[in-house]
Design a protein around this motif. Structure first.
Motif, PDB file in Angstrom:
ATOM      1  N   ASP A  99       0.455  -1.177  -0.184  1.00 49.29           N
ATOM      2  CA  ASP A  99       0.092  -0.046  -0.201  1.00 49.29           C
ATOM      3  C   ASP A  99       0.869   0.981   0.164  1.00 49.29           C
ATOM      4  O   ASP A  99       0.279   2.501  -0.642  1.00 49.29           O
ATOM      5  N   GLU A 100       1.854   1.104   0.491  1.00 50.30           N
ATOM      6  CA  GLU A 100       2.922   2.532   0.884  1.00 50.30           C
ATOM      7  C   GLU A 100       3.121   2.158  -0.870  1.00 50.30           C
ATOM      8  O   GLU A 100       3.673   3.705  -0.823  1.00 50.30           O
TER       9      GLU A 100
ATOM     10  N   ARG B 286       0.558   3.884  -3.028  1.00 50.56           N
ATOM     11  CA  ARG B 286       0.848   5.328  -3.262  1.00 50.56           C
ATOM     12  C   ARG B 286       1.683   6.295  -3.469  1.00 50.56           C
ATOM     13  O   ARG B 286       1.257   7.508  -4.280  1.00 50.56           O
TER      14      ARG B 286
ATOM     15  N   GLU C 192       1.498   8.362  -7.489  1.00 51.84           N
ATOM     16  CA  GLU C 192       2.183  10.173  -7.321  1.00 51.84           C
ATOM     17  C   GLU C 192       3.129  10.192  -8.552  1.00 51.84           C
ATOM     18  O   GLU C 192       2.813  10.933  -9.081  1.00 51.84           O
TER      19      GLU C 192
ATOM     20  N   SER D 211      -6.671  -1.557  -3.275  1.00 46.98           N
ATOM     21  CA  SER D 211      -5.677  -0.638  -2.319  1.00 46.98           C
ATOM     22  C   SER D 211      -5.591   0.355  -3.381  1.00 46.98           C
ATOM     23  O   SER D 211      -5.533   1.408  -2.936  1.00 46.98           O
TER      24      SER D 211
ATOM     25  N   LEU E 170      -7.478   4.947  -5.108  1.00 48.17           N
ATOM     26  CA  LEU E 170      -6.507   5.894  -4.133  1.00 48.17           C
ATOM     27  C   LEU E 170      -6.806   6.492  -5.540  1.00 48.17           C
ATOM     28  O   LEU E 170      -6.585   7.463  -6.469  1.00 48.17           O
TER      29      LEU E 170
END
Lengths: 529, 529
Positions: free
Chosen positions: A313-314, A317, A321, A372, A376
């Motif tokens: 997940d991290e 993310r 981006e 996940s 986003l």
């Protein structure tokens, strides 16, 4: 010697080579090349016997309405390409320009091409971008989108051929064109061999010359982790082949920008839960520690530990981006179950939770990962295995078909309402003798049994350049012109299936790519490029 | 994806990549590379735990007895190659040099390599040249021939690997080496695609790095005639693909000289009576004018006209002056009989002269041609078809086997007392998935039933790069490292058959060739070069 395969594709006679070229029984001469043939073939094209001459030193491309950085840069590129065309070995026999034909009028000089872009530029390419354009070689491009302008400029540059005295020639032609499929991709694997940024740029150049519009960046895999993460720099510090064999954040941004101004999307793939050995060099905690006869080894990601999902997940993310496209490929292919099967804690967990098979364990894993991603506002793409047990994936998920009976798979996935991509036919690492583009060309993604609604769910496809045996030294040669065949299948109308005609256009297109610095390999057998 | 083929060749663990590299069930890591492994493997090699350090800026190669231009130029080349080795990605883990091993003595600096050439230089390489050498990395080369010195320098350069601080390292090693076969060739076809002189030079570089010693220049064929003849300049003026796609007399001399100073013979092939369409552009009189359903076409050379033989004889006189090697390849392969069969005059001639088959007509043709070659003190090489009906060819004629059951053919030809070359296994235009050098490596030219005397008639073999689908853009990648496999088979002792060991040496050898400017493609799957 070894010419059996060629016997079937040889075209007799070759004006381009020499008019007096002898023609004998065995074997035939080289394949004819078209002169100013467009690849991929436009949807609607009409030519006359008239033509225009261009003085490459006095030729301009002029925006007459909207413009932007993408258009300005494209004009610079295409002026240069058009100027370099004087060096092309492909030209009309010069007898044509004497006006002997009854319909030929004296040639006019074309001094500029006017670009009518009717809407402001979009900033970045996307799945639904509008690539339609109208082109008249008397000097006009019309498009409602910057992306259509880019495709039109490519087409115009392909229509231009050498003339006498360093002049250029373009036949009077009217084209209305748009792609059949919106997703026309090329997968490049940069894990099994590191591919340098300069070569990636040249791959993107070649994609633009073939109107391919998705660069599927299979950036990491078992063998190396070249992506330099902001959050987890140790992934590449320990998992890259060598310290210099990495893609820094600047490198990634450069690639995305290079692609963007060519109307090419960059979709990253971070393949989970298999194909992740290189992750485990710095983060062994996210992989399964095998037991039994595999004791001491690490397998696919550990699907029963929270730390695995937190880590993914991290990282995702960050990835979402860094890569501006709305889509992210999360893999899901080829998960080996031996290690999961050897793990006491995993087997216990499955019993406790009534999970009857490893496929279902994988299904649960992919569900969490895709959730996940969608949380986003991104949309996941997965390989077919991720969905075989699990056609109730998050809505919007795209499934990519790469092996097995693709007709059955496309039926099944689209029946369940999922959008799909074809890759099964277009594995560029599968080699055959001779010029093997014909099999790629013949593959038709809509050639499966299904309703009209189902067919509309086919977004297109991707040629896949897995990098087991390609490196900087041979990857461009392997990709081009073989992926060109897939590019035409995905762009041109479904009825574009005249193999002999395509062969002659491709012969020219290889010469054209060579002239533009892409070392495309020969397509058809003996030839002059 | 697509890794089935790799599963069988993966070697576990990879010190070179990173000592902490994780090792998991599926799939394996990259193939280990040797460090300072020699390709092809020397006949006799003994290493110790000692090693020497080389400061590349203060290292010289010194002739201590005879020298000549060939040696002087070789020294210049190899000093440069050795200096460039500091950039190699293949090196020992630096822990070794701390002297922790019990048998390791402190490293000595090696400042020079002394070359003891015990005989004056020969001027040009030839079939019976002596390639034996002795090499000690403590600083000595001994050879009785300049050709052995060249091979020794190549070996030495391969033993040198990077060390710390821009220094180099070479393990203490003693080598006695010589080739198993005297004829270790590479055929390059420059007719189906034109290969530029610069690329030919790089092919010759690569051959030297693999100790290949015969450049078989298949210079003309049906598709183009790039050789600029002094006597018949019209052959290339009309028969070349394009005016600039030619080899002038200077180009040919440059290639021969570039090869000579590397100990590589250049054997030209002017293939007759088939494969001659390009000759007919300027000289239709030497080809058969077909009749009947082939009316208007030209077939193989006309075997019943004196003008044909006169023309060949005149051209071959020139060729034998231009190419200094004693051998000339006169082809004789793949003659199509349809056109001969359609020709009234040929069929009449056969009846009149009691020639029962076209094979016999071809036999008579090749007999005349080989006689005209031997009359000039040259020795012909022919493809197998020229000899199938005709094992009583002029004594000394060499036959090259390229198709069909090579074991039967080698038995048959050597039984008749002819010398032979193997090419059947080594057709580089035959492609397979993955790193396909293994099949080349496994082919053993002596693996046929025959007496010791017969086996002695096998002079070696040639890898063949037919150019249907290779051009300047991909020919080097296709040739290397696939021809390296044939090169080791032909150089190293027959018992050199440890595939895993060879695989690791080849992995390093590909990196080495890359470093030296040869864009060899990956040999084994994922890797760091």
């Amino acid at each position: 010697m070894y010419r059996g395969i060629l016997a079937t594709i040889v075209v007799i006679g070759s004006l381009l080579v020499t008019a007096s070229f002898a023609y004998i029984v065995n074997p035939g001469p080289v394949v004819n090349a078209t002169v100013g043939g467009v690849w991929p073939r436009p949807k609607y094209l009409r030519s006359t016997d008239n033509y225009f001459l261009i003085d490459p030193k006095n030729f301009s491309i002029l925006p007459v309405e909207n413009t932007c950085d993408i258009l300005d840069k494209a004009i610079t590129r295409y002026i240069k390409i058009i100027q370099s065309t004087v060096h092309s070995p492909i030209y009309y026999p010069h007898v044509v320009h004497n006006g002997s034909g009854t319909n030929v009028t004296p040639a006019q000089i074309l001094s500029s091409l006017k670009v009518n872009l009717t809407s402001p530029c979009e900033q970045k390419p996307h799945l639904k971008m509008d690539e339609w354009y109208f082109l008249s070689t008397s000097g006009t491009i019309i498009s409602h989108s910057i992306w259509g302008v880019l495709r039109a400029l490519e087409t115009f540059s392909q229509l231009v051929t050498p003339y006498e005295n360093q002049m250029l020639r373009v036949t009077e032609t009217h084209i209305r064109d748009e792609p059949r499929f919106p997703h026309r991709g090329l997968l490049v694997d940069t894990s099994r061999h590191y591919i340098s940024k300069d070569i990636l740029f040249r791959i993107l150049d070649g994609m633009a010359y073939n109107k391919l519009n998705v660069f599927h960046w299979h950036i990491v895999d078992d063998h190396s982790f070249p992506y330099v993460s902001k959050k987890f720099p140790e992934l590449s510090a320990k998992g890259a082949f060598r310290p210099e064999m990495i893609y820094t954040q600047k490198d990634v941004a450069d690639v995305i920008e290079y692609a963007r101004i060519r109307g090419i999307r960059v979709i990253p793939e971070f393949d989970v839960p298999g194909h992740t050995r290189s992750w485990g060099v710095s983060h062994p905690e996210v992989l399964t520690q095998c037991e039994g006869s595999y004791q001491g080894l690490m397998g696919p990601m550990n699907p029963i530990k929270d730390v695995t999902y937190q880590f993914i997940d991290e990282l995702f993310r960050e990835v979402q981006e860094v890569f501006p496209d709305q889509y992210i490929h999360v893999g899901g292919d080829e998960v080996g179950f031996e290690c999961w099967n050897s793990s006491t804690e995993i087997v216990d967990y499955m019993k406790k939770n009534n999970i009857s098979s490893f496929s279902f364990l994988q299904k649960n894993f992919m569900e969490k990962v895709t959730r996940s991603v969608t949380a986003l506002d991104n949309i996941p793409i997965v390989w077919q295995e991720a969905m075989v047990e699990n056609v109730d994936m998050p809505p919007g998920t795209i499934v990519q078909v790469w092996t097995g009976d693709w007709r059955v798979l496309l039926f099944m996935f689209t029946k369940a309402g999922h959008r799909a991509l074809m890759s099964e036919c277009w594995y560029l690492d599968h080699l055959e003798n001779g010029g093997d583009w014909k099999k790629y060309y013949n593959c038709e993604p809509l050639d499966f049994i299904g309703s009209e609604e189902q067919k509309k769910l086919i977004l297109g496809g991707e040629a896949c350049m897995w990098a087991e045996v390609v490196s900087d030294r041979n990857i461009l040669q392997r990709i081009f012109p073989r992926s060109s065949a897939a590019a035409e299948r995905l762009w041109s109308p479904q009825h574009t299936r005249n193999f002999v005609e395509a062969q002659q256009r491709l012969e020219e297109h290889v010469c054209r790519m060579n002239l533009r610095g892409i070392p495309a390999q020969p397509a058809n057998g003996p030839g002059i490029c």
